[in-house]
Motif scaffolding. Structure first.
Motif, short mmCIF file in Angstrom:
data_model
loop_
_atom_site.label_atom_id
_atom_site.label_comp_id
_atom_site.label_asym_id
_atom_site.label_seq_id
_atom_site.Cartn_x
_atom_site.Cartn_y
_atom_site.Cartn_z
N SER A 18 -9.70 3.96 -3.58
CA SER A 18 -10.14 4.59 -4.19
C SER A 18 -11.24 4.89 -3.66
O SER A 18 -12.06 4.28 -5.16
CB SER A 18 -8.49 5.12 -4.93
N ALA B 264 -4.20 5.12 -2.17
CA ALA B 264 -6.46 3.98 -1.19
C ALA B 264 -6.52 5.00 0.04
O ALA B 264 -6.22 5.16 0.78
CB ALA B 264 -5.17 3.08 -1.41
N VAL C 276 0.68 -0.93 -0.40
CA VAL C 276 0.06 0.07 0.19
C VAL C 276 1.27 1.69 0.14
O VAL C 276 0.62 2.21 -0.81
CB VAL C 276 -1.17 0.03 1.05
N GLN D 142 2.46 0.99 -3.41
CA GLN D 142 2.21 0.87 -4.72
C GLN D 142 0.75 1.89 -4.97
O GLN D 142 0.24 1.81 -5.94
CB GLN D 142 1.86 -0.19 -5.32
N HIS D 143 0.33 2.36 -3.52
CA HIS D 143 -1.26 2.51 -3.89
C HIS D 143 -1.71 3.59 -2.54
O HIS D 143 -2.38 4.02 -2.18
CB HIS D 143 -2.36 1.37 -3.39
N PRO E 293 -6.38 -3.07 -2.33
CA PRO E 293 -7.23 -1.47 -1.23
C PRO E 293 -8.38 -0.63 -2.71
O PRO E 293 -8.03 -1.19 -4.13
CB PRO E 293 -5.77 -1.06 -1.89
#
Length: 169
Positions: free
Chosen positions: A167, A119, A112, A115-116, A165
């Motif tokens: 968003s 999120a 997370v 890469q996210h 995750p």
């Protein structure tokens, strides 16, 4: 543990070069066994040596094992020429720790974080959510490092250690 020998380029006979390569690799191998907390029965297959030549590796192995706090025992050479040792199992090994719910939860937080970044929610399977809730400091550290919070949500449709995750874009 299967050891492989490099090609002989030293000018020594093949047996001498392979013995030296095995002898020189043993300290690093035993160090890695200790770092990974490998335990129980361990067999080491030295590369390219006749069974009688493998006997000469026993004393160096026994000497190197003395530095290990778990005091593993070298039991000798098996009929197939494998160095046999036993190391007490006190803690889980590194692979077991990484694949346990807490290890998988920490891997999810690292992913997370890397890469996210957008999120806002982490949907989790039951075991993963339990592991994250049991380590609130890791979740807080992840939020602090990424600079924004996210919420944890149980998703019963996910397998125990799965996560997704999301968003709100």
């Amino acid at each position: 543990i299967d050891m492989d020998a490099p090609p002989t380029t030293t000018g020594w006979s093949k047996q001498t070069a392979q013995f030296a390569a095995n002898r020189d690799a043993l300290p690093a191998l035993l160090h890695q066994i200790r770092l990974r907390n490998l335990s129980g029965a361990i067999l080491i297959d030295p590369a390219g040596l006749a069974v009688r030549k493998r006997q000469a590796l026993l004393e160096p192995v026994k000497t190197m094992l003395q530095a290990d706090p778990l005091k593993p025992r070298c039991l000798g050479i098996t009929g197939l020429g494998l160095i046999e040792m036993v190391r007490a199992r006190i803690h889980p090994s590194l692979p077991e720790l990484l694949n346990a719910p807490h290890g998988r939860a920490l891997a999810a937080l690292r992913t997370v974080l890397a890469q996210h970044p957008t999120a806002t929610q982490l949907r989790c399977g039951l075991a993963l959510l339990g592991a994250l809730e049991a380590d609130p400091q890791a979740v807080a550290d992840c939020m602090r490092l990424r600079g924004k919070p996210f919420t944890l949500k149980l998703d019963p449709s996910l397998p125990d250690l799965a996560w997704i995750p999301q968003s709100n874009d």
